[in-house]
Every structure is written in C-alpha cells, then in structure tokens.
Design a protein around this motif. Structure first.
Motif, PDB file in Angstrom:
ATOM      1  N   GLY A 117       0.813  -1.349   0.031  1.00 38.38           N
ATOM      2  CA  GLY A 117      -0.023   0.021  -0.166  1.00 38.38           C
ATOM      3  C   GLY A 117       0.803   1.187  -0.055  1.00 38.38           C
ATOM      4  O   GLY A 117       2.014   1.157   0.115  1.00 38.38           O
ATOM      5  N   THR A 118       0.042   2.237  -0.170  1.00 38.21           N
ATOM      6  CA  THR A 118       0.847   3.762  -0.023  1.00 38.21           C
ATOM      7  C   THR A 118       1.429   3.983   1.276  1.00 38.21           C
ATOM      8  O   THR A 118       0.721   3.810   2.236  1.00 38.21           O
ATOM      9  N   PRO A 119       2.705   4.030   1.333  1.00 32.16           N
ATOM     10  CA  PRO A 119       3.462   4.375   2.684  1.00 32.16           C
ATOM     11  C   PRO A 119       2.965   5.704   3.247  1.00 32.16           C
ATOM     12  O   PRO A 119       2.789   6.776   2.499  1.00 32.16           O
ATOM     13  N   ASP A 120       3.661   5.936   4.313  1.00 31.80           N
ATOM     14  CA  ASP A 120       3.709   7.051   5.019  1.00 31.80           C
ATOM     15  C   ASP A 120       4.933   8.156   4.517  1.00 31.80           C
ATOM     16  O   ASP A 120       5.941   8.044   5.284  1.00 31.80           O
ATOM     17  N   ILE A 121       4.619   8.693   3.258  1.00 38.94           N
ATOM     18  CA  ILE A 121       5.900   9.195   2.727  1.00 38.94           C
ATOM     19  C   ILE A 121       6.219  10.365   3.547  1.00 38.94           C
ATOM     20  O   ILE A 121       7.316  10.603   3.730  1.00 38.94           O
ATOM     21  N   ALA A 122       5.166  11.317   3.775  1.00 38.66           N
ATOM     22  CA  ALA A 122       5.710  12.694   4.665  1.00 38.66           C
ATOM     23  C   ALA A 122       6.157  12.149   6.010  1.00 38.66           C
ATOM     24  O   ALA A 122       7.254  12.853   6.276  1.00 38.66           O
ATOM     25  N   GLY A 123       5.828  11.161   6.451  1.00 39.19           N
ATOM     26  CA  GLY A 123       6.664  10.736   7.877  1.00 39.19           C
ATOM     27  C   GLY A 123       7.846  10.371   7.584  1.00 39.19           C
ATOM     28  O   GLY A 123       8.837  10.713   8.511  1.00 39.19           O
ATOM     29  N   ALA A 124       8.256   9.299   6.492  1.00 44.05           N
ATOM     30  CA  ALA A 124       9.379   9.079   6.087  1.00 44.05           C
ATOM     31  C   ALA A 124      10.408  10.426   5.943  1.00 44.05           C
ATOM     32  O   ALA A 124      11.517  10.489   6.413  1.00 44.05           O
ATOM     33  N   VAL A 125       9.833  11.384   5.256  1.00 42.37           N
ATOM     34  CA  VAL A 125      10.591  12.527   4.934  1.00 42.37           C
ATOM     35  C   VAL A 125      11.026  13.068   6.273  1.00 42.37           C
ATOM     36  O   VAL A 125      12.079  13.662   6.603  1.00 42.37           O
ATOM     37  N   GLY A 126      10.086  13.163   7.122  1.00 47.37           N
ATOM     38  CA  GLY A 126      10.032  13.818   8.636  1.00 47.37           C
ATOM     39  C   GLY A 126      11.003  13.247   9.310  1.00 47.37           C
ATOM     40  O   GLY A 126      11.788  13.802   9.994  1.00 47.37           O
ATOM     41  N   LEU A 127      11.044  11.913   9.348  1.00 44.82           N
ATOM     42  CA  LEU A 127      11.883  11.038  10.241  1.00 44.82           C
ATOM     43  C   LEU A 127      13.293  11.350   9.480  1.00 44.82           C
ATOM     44  O   LEU A 127      14.282  11.492  10.355  1.00 44.82           O
ATOM     45  N   GLY A 128      13.697  11.430   8.068  1.00 52.14           N
ATOM     46  CA  GLY A 128      14.953  11.722   7.594  1.00 52.14           C
ATOM     47  C   GLY A 128      15.437  13.005   8.079  1.00 52.14           C
ATOM     48  O   GLY A 128      16.611  13.127   8.499  1.00 52.14           O
ATOM     49  N   ALA A 129      14.405  14.081   8.191  1.00 51.34           N
ATOM     50  CA  ALA A 129      14.868  15.478   8.581  1.00 51.34           C
ATOM     51  C   ALA A 129      15.330  15.466   9.974  1.00 51.34           C
ATOM     52  O   ALA A 129      16.163  16.032  10.437  1.00 51.34           O
ATOM     53  N   ALA A 130      14.377  14.438  10.957  1.00 49.75           N
ATOM     54  CA  ALA A 130      14.961  14.402  12.413  1.00 49.75           C
ATOM     55  C   ALA A 130      16.348  13.805  12.404  1.00 49.75           C
ATOM     56  O   ALA A 130      17.276  14.207  13.257  1.00 49.75           O
ATOM     57  N   LEU A 131      16.672  13.050  11.774  1.00 53.98           N
ATOM     58  CA  LEU A 131      18.010  12.369  11.767  1.00 53.98           C
ATOM     59  C   LEU A 131      19.068  13.196  11.101  1.00 53.98           C
ATOM     60  O   LEU A 131      20.040  13.672  11.883  1.00 53.98           O
ATOM     61  N   ASP A 132      18.798  13.953  10.375  1.00 55.59           N
ATOM     62  CA  ASP A 132      19.694  15.227   9.975  1.00 55.59           C
ATOM     63  C   ASP A 132      19.850  16.258  11.146  1.00 55.59           C
ATOM     64  O   ASP A 132      21.032  16.554  11.254  1.00 55.59           O
ATOM     65  N   TYR A 133      18.827  16.748  11.540  1.00 49.40           N
ATOM     66  CA  TYR A 133      18.775  17.430  12.667  1.00 49.40           C
ATOM     67  C   TYR A 133      19.732  16.926  13.996  1.00 49.40           C
ATOM     68  O   TYR A 133      20.559  17.565  14.269  1.00 49.40           O
ATOM     69  N   LEU A 134      19.360  15.732  14.313  1.00 51.57           N
ATOM     70  CA  LEU A 134      20.089  15.017  15.298  1.00 51.57           C
ATOM     71  C   LEU A 134      21.589  15.014  15.007  1.00 51.57           C
ATOM     72  O   LEU A 134      22.627  15.114  15.646  1.00 51.57           O
ATOM     73  N   GLY A 135      21.782  14.482  13.668  1.00 46.41           N
ATOM     74  CA  GLY A 135      23.311  14.181  13.452  1.00 46.41           C
ATOM     75  C   GLY A 135      24.309  15.601  13.314  1.00 46.41           C
ATOM     76  O   GLY A 135      25.329  15.588  13.509  1.00 46.41           O
ATOM     77  N   ALA A 136      23.420  16.778  13.441  1.00 44.08           N
ATOM     78  CA  ALA A 136      24.373  18.095  13.339  1.00 44.08           C
ATOM     79  C   ALA A 136      24.468  18.556  14.975  1.00 44.08           C
ATOM     80  O   ALA A 136      25.226  19.236  14.936  1.00 44.08           O
ATOM     81  N   LEU A 137      23.881  17.805  15.932  1.00 45.52           N
ATOM     82  CA  LEU A 137      24.200  18.131  17.143  1.00 45.52           C
ATOM     83  C   LEU A 137      25.246  16.997  17.714  1.00 45.52           C
ATOM     84  O   LEU A 137      25.553  16.106  17.242  1.00 45.52           O
ATOM     85  N   ASP A 138      25.767  17.496  18.889  1.00 47.40           N
ATOM     86  CA  ASP A 138      27.081  16.780  19.434  1.00 47.40           C
ATOM     87  C   ASP A 138      26.288  15.680  20.229  1.00 47.40           C
ATOM     88  O   ASP A 138      26.021  15.940  21.210  1.00 47.40           O
ATOM     89  N   ALA A 139      26.556  14.383  19.868  1.00 45.05           N
ATOM     90  CA  ALA A 139      25.771  13.638  20.676  1.00 45.05           C
ATOM     91  C   ALA A 139      26.583  13.208  22.177  1.00 45.05           C
ATOM     92  O   ALA A 139      25.610  12.930  22.930  1.00 45.05           O
ATOM     93  N   GLU A 140      27.633  13.495  22.006  1.00 45.67           N
ATOM     94  CA  GLU A 140      28.147  13.496  23.644  1.00 45.67           C
ATOM     95  C   GLU A 140      27.716  14.307  24.292  1.00 45.67           C
ATOM     96  O   GLU A 140      27.612  14.100  25.649  1.00 45.67           O
ATOM     97  N   ALA A 141      27.737  15.742  23.865  1.00 46.20           N
ATOM     98  CA  ALA A 141      27.120  16.640  24.785  1.00 46.20           C
ATOM     99  C   ALA A 141      25.605  16.437  25.282  1.00 46.20           C
ATOM    100  O   ALA A 141      25.426  16.786  26.243  1.00 46.20           O
ATOM    101  N   LEU A 142      24.891  15.871  24.016  1.00 46.97           N
ATOM    102  CA  LEU A 142      23.503  15.702  24.588  1.00 46.97           C
ATOM    103  C   LEU A 142      23.497  14.425  25.698  1.00 46.97           C
ATOM    104  O   LEU A 142      22.543  14.619  26.480  1.00 46.97           O
ATOM    105  N   HIS A 143      24.300  13.552  25.363  1.00 46.73           N
ATOM    106  CA  HIS A 143      24.426  12.293  26.348  1.00 46.73           C
ATOM    107  C   HIS A 143      24.767  13.204  27.712  1.00 46.73           C
ATOM    108  O   HIS A 143      24.144  12.520  28.751  1.00 46.73           O
ATOM    109  N   ASP A 144      25.774  13.914  27.892  1.00 48.29           N
ATOM    110  CA  ASP A 144      26.205  14.356  29.257  1.00 48.29           C
ATOM    111  C   ASP A 144      25.081  15.015  29.931  1.00 48.29           C
ATOM    112  O   ASP A 144      24.849  14.949  31.095  1.00 48.29           O
ATOM    113  N   HIS A 145      24.467  16.057  28.967  1.00 50.46           N
ATOM    114  CA  HIS A 145      23.175  16.861  29.461  1.00 50.46           C
ATOM    115  C   HIS A 145      22.140  15.950  29.935  1.00 50.46           C
ATOM    116  O   HIS A 145      21.877  16.417  30.989  1.00 50.46           O
ATOM    117  N   GLU A 146      21.990  15.048  29.231  1.00 50.03           N
ATOM    118  CA  GLU A 146      20.711  14.080  29.596  1.00 50.03           C
ATOM    119  C   GLU A 146      21.073  13.348  31.012  1.00 50.03           C
ATOM    120  O   GLU A 146      20.245  12.944  31.785  1.00 50.03           O
TER     121      GLU A 146
END
Ligand code: C6P
Length: 411
Positions: free
Chosen positions: A281-310
């Motif tokens: 069936g027709t997938p959630d295309i916009a959802g996949a696009v949004g998920l890809g954008a979320a990964l781009d966003y997260l990828g630009a942050l400093d993972a170690e700094a996020l971890h330390d902050h949490e």
C-alpha cells in the motif's frame, strides 16, 4: 603553558528555540514537557520538511513516470538511506518502513516467527517489556501451542539474565533495549551474543533507546531492531524495522496489496524484493521525509554533549525526587536512560498527574503499557517524568516544586 581544549558547553536554550511547542504555555504556565518517552517534540526542521514535502513534492511513490512522483520517490528512498546510515545497517534493503515499533514487532511475529513455531517451542522475553513486545509473541505462541518464557528482574529493575533461559526450544529472544517503565538500559550486545552463541535469533525493541543514544545494529549483532519515528523527534505514523537481509529475504509478506508484488494473476502472485515486499500500500511518505529530517537535525548536534546533558538531568532529578517525602523511585538500575518513574505515598498517580498539569508540568501516569512491571513492583500505576536533550535543570526544579504542591494538598 598548556591550553586545554574544552568542548563548548551544550547550550540547551539555543536548542530549545528549534522546538516551537516548547515556547508554549498551559494553564497560563510555561510548558514543562516531561513526557518524552510517550512522544517527543519536533524541531522546526522536521515540521518544515513535512510541510515542504506536501507543498512541493506531494505525489505517490514508485508508481508514476511524472516528475512529482519521481521527486516523492527520491524523498522517500532518501529517507531510507538516512535511516540505513543512522543505524549502520549493511544495506538499504534491510530498512523496512512501518507505522512504528508495534507494527515492526507484529511483522516479525507474523512473518518470521509464526511459520517457524512448533508446539512446545519457546519465545524468551523479559519481565520489563512493553506490551508491544509481549502480546504479538503471545498471539502467535497461542496459535502454535508454543509458550513465552521470561527473564525476571531484580528490585533495582535490572535483568536477572541466566543463559539457561535460552534453551534448545527457544525460537527467538525479544528484549527491550531501554525500558519505558523503569529506564533500565539493558546490556543489549551481551544478550545478543549469548543468544547467537546458541543460534537463537534476536529482536531488540529500541523504542526508548534511539532517542538517547546512537545505535549501531551491526555492532549489536541483532537480527531485528524496531523503533518509532515519533519518539525520535520525527512524525507519528512512521517507524522502522531493521532486519538482516537473509532473514527478510526468506520471510513471507506481512500484508498483501499494491507495491509488495512482482506479478499478480488470479492463479498466483509473486513477491517484490525486500524491503518493498513488506511495504504493502501507499506508505507514510511525509512521515519518512520527516524522520529523515529528524535524523539530519540530530546528526548536526554533538551526541556526546547531548548524552552528558541528559545524564545531568537524570542525576539531578533522581537526587531531588529522592528527597521528596514519601516518594519512591521504581527503577534504580545502574545504567538508565533519562527517565524517572515514581509513586508517592498516599497519593494516586492520576492525582499527581493532574496537579502537576495545573502547574504546567506534563508527566505520564498509569501502567505505561507495562503491566507486568507494575505487577513486579506491586503497584497498579506510577507517575513518570521522562527527559529529552531539550529539557533544562530549571524544568527538573519545576517538577520538584510542583510535587511539593502535591505533598501540601495531600498532607
Ligand atoms: N511507549 C510510553 O509512553 P509505538 O506505540 O508503536 O510507537 O511504541 C510502542 C512501544 C514499544 N516499546 C517500548 C519500549 C515503548 O516504550 C513503546 C511506547 C510509550 O512509554 C507509549 S505506551
């Protein structure tokens, strides 16, 4: 003289500006959103990517020769490439888009496990599973005359894993990477290794792990890994099943319909290649696009700094909540993701949730779809504050202050 090159401190206030909803108010109080384990908030980059998709590329995928369909297909398949890279999967065909963790697990239960199950077989789960990682196995076990076996947990909420639980009848070991009810972060790699040594396939429920850490499925060595986009700062309605190619190739389809076929006649239908075989069936295309954008966003942050902050948020919350009179924290594992589940003597969790809400503080109360965990700790329900990297120490303090009001009201 030596110069120390310190990393710049994580600037949570700057990051918060990326999340429009966090600027909002409820009951005339600034919103303190501490229900991130239920679903996380979305950065502007995700909102804009979804909006742009509908404004500029909206069309159906894989089906049209026209320009828009090509653009939508590129967006959708581009998102798959981003997920592959994020998880370090060996191939893009190992990434199946689903509606979320729940559907990913049901897919594996139906297509992978059910055909292999015989009477007397076992599926090993743990006592800290979300219902999504219990019920699908229970359904297929019921059909096949197989049974669930369970890794118990101790009073801290850590697994009491014994390799003897992996028996010659175990057909799958399905376990949660990080518990939504207790916060426990399980030693996923060790658990997978123990199962693999006996030739037992593994499924890891990563719903609560991926928002807090980078996961490498090849390093973990698991056969299946499931998660939901909406807990990873992406849209609702999109999720991921990672599966090893050899296994996905050998599995029958999960649902029938368009896209998953190669050739249909009334006599016989043949299947498309993976991953499309599992995307009827027709997938959630916009959802996949949004998920890809979320990964781009997260990828630009400093993972170690996020971890330390949490980690700082978790430490502060644990310390401050422990000091509240009559408050008991459930889940004190040595390795946890940033959430705290608690009850308060003499106060129903539902009342806690409502009073906190009046103070602008959003937490979740109830059984958290993990009734066996509630049973283990002898409570019907709890309250849970779950943090994301955009939460602040001031918000932890707001939670504690609001709990002080609950205490006053129920003195
Ligand atoms: N837990 C919580 O508030 P879905 O609904 O398919 O996106 O995710 C299901 C799921 C599976 N496994 C774990 C460990 C989870 O935490 C969840 C969702 C939410 O804790 C809603 S109950």
């Amino acid at each position: 003289m030596h110069r120390t090159l310190a990393r710049p401190a994580f600037d949570v206030e700057t990051v918060r500006k990326d999340f429009p909803i966090l600027q909002g108010h409820v009951w005339c109080k600034p919103l303190v959103y501490l229900d991130n384990a239920a679903t996380s908030q979305k950065p502007r980059a995700v909102l804009e990517a979804v909006d742009r998709y509908y404004r500029e590329h909206n069309s159906n995928v894989h089906r049209g020769v026209h320009w828009l369909s090509g653009a939508a297909t590129k967006d959708y398949e581009g998102a798959r490439d981003k997920v592959r890279a994020w998880l370090n999967a060996a191939g893009r065909e190992e990434i199946v888009f689903t509606r979320g963790t729940t559907e990913s697990i049901n897919l594996v239960a139906r297509s992978f496990l059910r055909p292999r199950l015989k009477p007397g077989d076992e599926v090993l789960v743990t006592e800290m599973e979300h219902h999504s990682n219990i019920v699908p196995w229970q359904i297929v076990c019921g059909e096949a005359g197989a049974k669930l076996s369970v890794v118990p947990i101790d009073d801290r909420g850590e697994l009491l894993f014994d390799e003897k639980l992996l028996t010659p009848r175990t057909r799958l070991f399905a376990f949660v990477h990080a518990s939504n009810a207790l916060g426990t972060l399980n030693p996923a790699k060790d658990l997978v290794r123990a199962a693999r040594a006996r030739g037992i396939p593994t499924l890891v429920d990563g719903a609560q792990a991926v928002p807090h850490m980078r996961v490498d499925v090849r390093d973990l060595g698991c056969d299946f890994y499931a998660f939901s986009g909406h807990k990873l700062f992406g849209p609702t309605g999109i999720g991921v099943l990672y599966g090893r190619k050899e296994l996905l190739d050998a599995m029958p389809p999960y649902q029938g319909g368009g896209e998953m076929i190669r050739r249909v006649t009334f006599e016989k239908t043949t299947w498309n290649d993976i991953p499309y075989k599992f995307e009827a069936g027709t997938p959630d295309i916009a959802g996949a696009v949004g998920l890809g954008a979320a990964l781009d966003y997260l990828g630009a942050l400093d993972a170690e700094a996020l971890h330390d902050h949490e980690a700082t948020l978790l430490a502060r919350a644990t310390e401050a909540l422990s000091a509240v009179r009559g408050l008991r924290i459930l889940g004190t594992a040595r390795r946890k993701v940033s959430l705290v589940t608690f009850d308060l003597e003499g106060v129903h969790p539902h009342d806690i949730g409502q009073i906190l809400d009046q103070e602008g503080v959003a937490v979740r109360t109830g059984h958290h779809c993990a009734q066996p965990v509630m049973d283990r700790f002898g409570v019907p329900a709890t309250a849970r504050a779950s943090f994301a990297f955009y939460n602040t120490l001031a918000e932890v303090d707001a939670l504690v202050a609001a709990l002080g009001k609950v205490r006053e009201l129920f003195a």
